[in-house]
Enzyme design. Structure first.
Site, PDB file in Angstrom:
ATOM      1  N   GLU A  43      34.586  -2.128  13.151  1.00 25.24           N
ATOM      2  CA  GLU A  43      33.539  -1.602  14.013  1.00 25.24           C
ATOM      3  C   GLU A  43      32.268  -2.385  13.732  1.00 25.24           C
ATOM      4  O   GLU A  43      31.969  -2.706  12.580  1.00 25.24           O
ATOM      5  CB  GLU A  43      33.283  -0.120  13.751  1.00 25.24           C
ATOM      6  CG  GLU A  43      32.144   0.430  14.616  1.00 25.24           C
ATOM      7  CD  GLU A  43      32.000   1.951  14.550  1.00 25.24           C
ATOM      8  OE1 GLU A  43      31.273   2.508  15.379  1.00 25.24           O
ATOM      9  OE2 GLU A  43      32.623   2.566  13.666  1.00 25.24           O
ATOM     10  N   CYS A 256      32.245   4.936  16.703  1.00 28.68           N
ATOM     11  CA  CYS A 256      31.231   5.490  17.598  1.00 28.68           C
ATOM     12  C   CYS A 256      30.686   4.462  18.576  1.00 28.68           C
ATOM     13  O   CYS A 256      30.133   4.828  19.607  1.00 28.68           O
ATOM     14  CB  CYS A 256      30.093   6.084  16.768  1.00 28.68           C
ATOM     15  SG  CYS A 256      30.576   7.557  15.838  1.00 28.68           S
ATOM     16  N   ASN A 390      37.545   8.480  20.541  1.00 26.32           N
ATOM     17  CA  ASN A 390      37.257   8.294  19.123  1.00 26.32           C
ATOM     18  C   ASN A 390      36.567   9.531  18.571  1.00 26.32           C
ATOM     19  O   ASN A 390      35.405   9.763  18.852  1.00 26.32           O
ATOM     20  CB  ASN A 390      36.352   7.085  18.907  1.00 26.32           C
ATOM     21  CG  ASN A 390      35.823   7.034  17.483  1.00 26.32           C
ATOM     22  OD1 ASN A 390      36.564   6.747  16.550  1.00 26.32           O
ATOM     23  ND2 ASN A 390      34.548   7.336  17.305  1.00 26.32           N
ATOM     24  N   GLU A 391      37.301  10.317  17.834  1.00 23.39           N
ATOM     25  CA  GLU A 391      36.823  11.513  17.142  1.00 23.39           C
ATOM     26  C   GLU A 391      35.821  12.356  17.938  1.00 23.39           C
ATOM     27  O   GLU A 391      34.886  12.926  17.397  1.00 23.39           O
ATOM     28  CB  GLU A 391      36.260  11.175  15.752  1.00 23.39           C
ATOM     29  CG  GLU A 391      35.036  10.323  15.669  1.00 23.39           C
ATOM     30  CD  GLU A 391      34.521  10.177  14.233  1.00 23.39           C
ATOM     31  OE1 GLU A 391      33.290  10.253  14.039  1.00 23.39           O
ATOM     32  OE2 GLU A 391      35.341   9.981  13.325  1.00 23.39           O
TER      33      GLU A 391
END
Length: 669
Positions: A43, A256, A390-391
């Site tokens: 990331e 994120c 994503n989460e």
């Protein structure tokens, strides 16, 4: 003649390695597990792409930093005006007639009196200077590729490009390398040159100086080392450090970063704006508060996966933002999510389907696949996995949009393995975790992505996957995890947990530590697996544990080959609240056997090992990682590193494990 030909053929076969070991049959007692357990998650956090893995040395070379993204930013961020010889001029930020709509901003330079006004040893001109990321580091005799887009007005211009090192106020800079360009084109044109410094420098800058009075437009300034990883534009030492982990897959581009994060859905990562020529890519501020040039885009991610033999695992937005958007983390548990209207969700379905076709399609029949071919990769990338979301908080809005994408992608491409998400904090009892697993069961989802960051006590004491169902339907991808510090005890706790994961490798199919990389002076998150500055790479203790597990992948787990002193017969370690453990892994493809032992306690442990069922050869490679509990690798010292030796192989033997140590034994079968 026939006999000579036969001998030559045998010699050629031996030379080519055609007598290599064939895959073996696994002895009885092994449990089939995933051989893709250890991967990496990249990331763009901690300033690890631009100024890091992506080898570009110029910061804000496209002048796209904007105050609309962040207070204090502007097109001139990371730049300054230089006018040696007391030249005169002015600089203007322009957006009209840019190179591309995704890259509209450029600088217009107006130079006056570029002649030498005083005797400054010939150093004159008007222009701009960039110092990269904490200075530009260059090596003597190494070659660097400079490029820039220029557009001229009026008479032809002489442009001096110089790599320099400041010698302090009032002194001419030290000249490291230079080239001169003649610019006459009235339209945007790319100019390039190779620069070879005459000395090492840690604090170099790049100057672009107009030596002729008049006007000129400047955009897309670049300085790249020629010596990059496999020639593909990635910083060689960082890429090699990742390659040495032996990862089986790479998840990217976040995290994120995927779904906007802090500022809302407007800065969501869109893969289609990262695959064209560099001057056509759209940079943006990411959720970690800095700008991404997208020089490291989807093409480069896929290419890197190919270079390392990793499966690419791209993650796409699900039509729902991070629940932390616009300060949402401070509103727990009533967090806000930006959502795409259902009437617009077909765009996000296309985002996924078009990506699959870009990666795997036929350039002769598919426009997206043709773009891949035009970029230099006519063969398919053979995409196997695709993550959606994503989460995110598993809200009703998320469920509705995830289902919408999932069902349509599966209909169009049933061969693709979709990776879902279990939300943030993936432990039993967490409402998002429970809702995520319920959704996975409803859709018969093949893999669900779990995330958790915990103190080392969690990884020392808990064994999450022992109780997971063995119905074979939904596997686990532990996509983000780490102990919350970077001491040796934290690394050993993670190693102990990975032994537990291997024992449950029939349920857990993949894992990746997070975050992966962190720049020394640009870190937003700690701990990270690998730290770096402009010159050096600093692996943590956790890196070496990950490396040992990455080197020792296999298809079968054996739990009854190691017996620790004091344990009841038949007990397979690691168990909950026990700070030592073992794992024996067989790779039938490479015909290698690995015995891994972790002692995260302060007491010496003895283990009895019996490898009688395996046809081991005479030698064994022993790797030891050990130290004091609170030892830590950092920028000043690196006390922890694995030590290897070749020893005589035995089928039955005892081994002493020092406190706070990990041992791996590697056998050829």
């Amino acid at each position: 003649m026939k006999r000579l030909t036969t001998c030559a053929a045998l010699l050629l076969a031996a030379t080519l390695g055609l007598n290599a070991q064939k895959p073996m049959k696994a002895p009885k007692g092994g449990k089939a597990i995933s051989d893709e357990l250890i991967g990496i998650f990249f990331e763009d956090i901690n300033n690890c792409a631009d100024g890091g893995l992506y080898a570009e040395l110029i910061q804000n070379g496209s002048f796209e930093f904007s105050p609309a993204e962040k207070d204090g930013w502007g097109a001139g961020t990371a730049w300054k005006v230089v006018r040696p010889g007391h030249s005169l001029g002015l600089i203007e930020v322009r957006k009209d007639r840019g190179i591309h709509a995704n890259n509209p901003t450029y600088m217009k330079l107006h130079a006056e009196r570029t002649r030498e006004f005083y005797d400054f040893k010939g150093w004159r001109g008007y222009g701009i200077e960039n110092s990269g990321y904490d200075g530009i580091t260059v090596k003597a005799s190494a070659q660097y590729d400079f490029s820039v887009f220029l557009r001229n007005y009026g008479n032809a211009k002489q442009i001096r490009v110089a790599l320099v090192e400041s010698q302090g106020w009032g002194k001419d800079p030290k000249l490291l390398a230079e080239t001169t360009l003649t610019v006459s084109d009235k339209n945007w044109k790319k100019y390039a040159a190779t620069m070879t410094p005459n000395a090492d420098s840690k604090k170099a800058s790049l100057q672009i100086l107009m030596l002729t009075d008049g006007d000129m437009d400047v955009d897309m300034v670049s300085l790249m080392p020629q010596d990059t990883y496999k020639g593909h534009g990635l910083r060689k030492d960082l890429a090699q450090t990742l390659a040495d982990l032996h990862p089986k897959f790479m998840r990217f581009p976040g995290g994120c970063v995927v779904h906007g994060g802090g500022d809302g859905f407007w800065d969501t990562y869109r893969w289609k704006t990262t695959i064209g020529p560099k001057e056509q890519r759209r940079g943006l501020k990411n959720t970690w508060g800095y700008h991404q040039s997208m020089g490291l885009g989807y093409f480069e991610y896929f290419q890197f996966c190919e270079d390392l033999g990793m499966e690419p695992v791209p993650i796409l937005p699900s039509g729902v933002s991070c629940q932390g958007t616009n300060g949402g983390w401070n509103m727990w548990p009533k967090q806000a999510q930006d959502v795409v209207p259902m009437s617009e969700m077909d765009e996000w379905v296309a985002e996924a389907i078009d990506l699959i076709e870009w990666a795997n399609g036929d350039p002769a029949t598919n426009k997206w696949a043709k773009m891949r071919a035009d970029a230099g990769h006519p063969k398919p990338f053979n995409l196997k996995y695709l993550g959606i979301g994503n989460e995110e908080k598993i809200s009703p809005e998320f469920i509705e949009r995830f289902k919408y994408i999932y069902e349509r992608v599966m209909k169009a491409h049933p061969e693709i393995i979709i990776v879902g998400t279990a939300g943030p904090g993936s432990h039993k009892g967490n409402p998002d975790y429970e809702a995520g697993w319920q959704l996975a069961k409803e859709l018969n989802m093949p893999i669900l992505d779990e995330h958790y960051y915990e103190p080392n006590t969690y990884f020392l004491n808990k064994r999450q996957y022992d109780s997971y169902p063995r119905d074979g339907k939904t596997k686990v991808y532990l996509g983000e995890y780490a102990a919350k510090d970077k001491k040796l005890i934290d690394a050993l706790a993670e190693g102990l947990y990975l032994l537990h994961v291997e024992r449950n490798g029939d349920v857990v199919s993949m894992t990746s530590y997070a975050p992966l990389l962190a720049r020394k002076n640009g870190t937003q998150w700690n701990p990270d697996l690998i730290y770096f500055d402009n010159e050096r790479v600093f692996p943590t203790c956790s890196y070496y544990v990950q490396q040992l597990f990455g080197q020792s992948s296999g298809q079968y787990f054996y739990g009854d080959c190691v017996q620790f002193e004091g344990d009841e017969k038949g007990v397979i370690q690691p168990q909950e609240n026990v700070h030592y453990g073992q794992s024996v892994i067989l790779n039938v493809k490479t015909r290698k056997l690995y015995v891994k032992l972790v002692n995260a306690s302060d007491k010496e442990k003895e283990a009895d090992i019996n490898l009688s069922r395996f046809p081991i050869k005479k030698n064994c490679v022993k790797t030891v990682l050990e130290g004091k509990s609170n030892d830590e690798n950092n920028f000043d010292k690196q006390p922890i590193a694995p030590k290897k030796e070749t020893i005589k192989a035995e089928k039955k033997f005892d081994i002493e494990l020092e406190p706070y140590s990990m041992v791996m034994l590697e056998y050829q079968l």
